[in-house]
Design a protein around this motif. Structure first.
Motif, PDB file in Angstrom:
ATOM      1  N   ILE A  82       0.884  -1.249   0.000  1.00 56.32           N
ATOM      2  CA  ILE A  82       0.018  -0.126  -0.101  1.00 56.32           C
ATOM      3  C   ILE A  82       0.848   1.298  -0.136  1.00 56.32           C
ATOM      4  CG2 ILE A  82      -1.783   1.277   1.314  1.00 56.32           C
ATOM      5  CD1 ILE A  82      -3.019  -1.267   0.349  1.00 56.32           C
ATOM      6  N   VAL A  83       0.728   1.925  -0.736  1.00 51.96           N
ATOM      7  CA  VAL A  83       1.550   3.289  -1.039  1.00 51.96           C
ATOM      8  C   VAL A  83       1.031   4.190  -0.233  1.00 51.96           C
ATOM      9  CG1 VAL A  83       2.406   5.242  -2.718  1.00 51.96           C
ATOM     10  CG2 VAL A  83       2.217   2.914  -3.299  1.00 51.96           C
ATOM     11  N   PRO A  84       1.691   5.077   0.819  1.00 50.66           N
ATOM     12  CA  PRO A  84       1.232   6.006   1.730  1.00 50.66           C
ATOM     13  C   PRO A  84       0.425   6.992   1.111  1.00 50.66           C
ATOM     14  CG  PRO A  84       3.576   5.131   2.339  1.00 50.66           C
ATOM     15  CD  PRO A  84       3.317   4.837   0.780  1.00 50.66           C
ATOM     16  N   GLU A  85      -0.512   7.900   1.763  1.00 51.07           N
ATOM     17  CA  GLU A  85      -1.091   8.567   1.256  1.00 51.07           C
ATOM     18  C   GLU A  85      -0.394  10.188   0.876  1.00 51.07           C
ATOM     19  OE1 GLU A  85      -5.205  11.358   2.187  1.00 51.07           O
ATOM     20  OE2 GLU A  85      -4.404  10.034   3.762  1.00 51.07           O
ATOM     21  N   VAL A  86       0.480  10.247   1.588  1.00 52.02           N
ATOM     22  CA  VAL A  86       1.424  11.476   1.239  1.00 52.02           C
ATOM     23  C   VAL A  86       2.039  11.104  -0.046  1.00 52.02           C
ATOM     24  CG1 VAL A  86       3.372  10.877   2.516  1.00 52.02           C
ATOM     25  CG2 VAL A  86       3.004  13.220   2.050  1.00 52.02           C
ATOM     26  N   ILE A  87       2.460   9.976  -0.242  1.00 55.58           N
ATOM     27  CA  ILE A  87       3.337   9.715  -1.630  1.00 55.58           C
ATOM     28  C   ILE A  87       2.307   9.758  -2.823  1.00 55.58           C
ATOM     29  CG2 ILE A  87       4.505   8.140  -2.740  1.00 55.58           C
ATOM     30  CD1 ILE A  87       6.107   9.460  -0.369  1.00 55.58           C
ATOM     31  N   CYS A  88       0.916   9.216  -2.636  1.00 56.84           N
ATOM     32  CA  CYS A  88       0.160   9.116  -3.530  1.00 56.84           C
ATOM     33  C   CYS A  88      -0.409  10.658  -4.128  1.00 56.84           C
ATOM     34  CB  CYS A  88      -1.182   8.506  -3.109  1.00 56.84           C
ATOM     35  SG  CYS A  88      -0.820   6.707  -2.634  1.00 56.84           S
ATOM     36  N   ARG A  89      -0.321  11.600  -3.049  1.00 57.13           N
ATOM     37  CA  ARG A  89      -0.713  12.988  -3.541  1.00 57.13           C
ATOM     38  C   ARG A  89       0.339  13.658  -4.246  1.00 57.13           C
ATOM     39  NH1 ARG A  89      -2.353  13.330   2.048  1.00 57.13           N
ATOM     40  NH2 ARG A  89      -0.598  14.401   2.306  1.00 57.13           N
TER      41      ARG A  89
END
Length: 188
Positions: A82-89
């Protein structure tokens, strides 16, 4: 034909075979390959000269920041994290999922081909396919940008998986071709 001058980073956790097959079709390799697994056998001999970066099994946000390039298209190929939210943004990340979740949302998550094969006798899944979606921290929850499907006339998991690999390769090549050569659509 795809413009081969785009900047591309590809991540994988399994074998990396999909990256190799896409690269053959596109006529170029990713600028950077990141894995939390060791490529082996024939595939390794084909990609060993590439820039392969190894990361720990469960990367933290700071690991992603250290490894990823903000101006690259980032694609996931069996990246089992799961890619962390901060990275996805912060990054343009795309994933291919081998389940036709536009028709069958219950196929989100790991190994949808196994679930389709298990339900063959019930004729529950009369189509098989794959989608490319934006990466979000939710498993296969991102905006779906492209899909490729066919009638499910296959018997058994190995035949379904083989067809899904074929559909996935065509979908990735079309996705790159369309989005790289049509930058005004603001996908990449």
């Amino acid at each position: 034909m795809v413009d081969i001058n785009f900047k591309w980073t590809a991540l994988f956790s399994h074998t990396g075979r999909e990256i190799y097959n896409i690269s053959k079709q596109l006529g170029r390799y990713p600028d950077k390959i990141i894995t939390n697994n060791t490529p082996s056998g024939d595939l390794y001999s084909k990609i060993k000269s590439r820039d392969i970066t190894y990361t720990k099994s469960r990367p933290e946000p700071e690991d992603y920041v250290a490894l990823l390039e903000p101006d690259h298209i980032i694609t996931l190929h069996g990246w089992m994290r799961i890619v962390p939210e901060v990275i996805c943004r912060e990054y343009n990340m795309y994933n291919l999922h081998p389940g036709l979740i536009t028709m069958y949302p219950e196929l989100k998550g790991k190994d949808p081909q196994k679930r389709v094969a298990t339900e063959l006798n019930e004729n529950k899944y009369n189509k098989i396919g794959c989608v490319i979606h934006r990466v979000t921290p939710g498993v296969d929850e991102g905006e779906i940008l492209a899909e490729n499907s066919t009638s499910n006339v296959y018997s058994g998991e190995s035949m379904i998986t083989e067809k899904l690999h074929e559909l996935a390769l065509a979908l990735w090549v079309d996705f790159f071709d369309y989005n790289i050569n049509n930058p005004s659509n603001d996908i990449l």
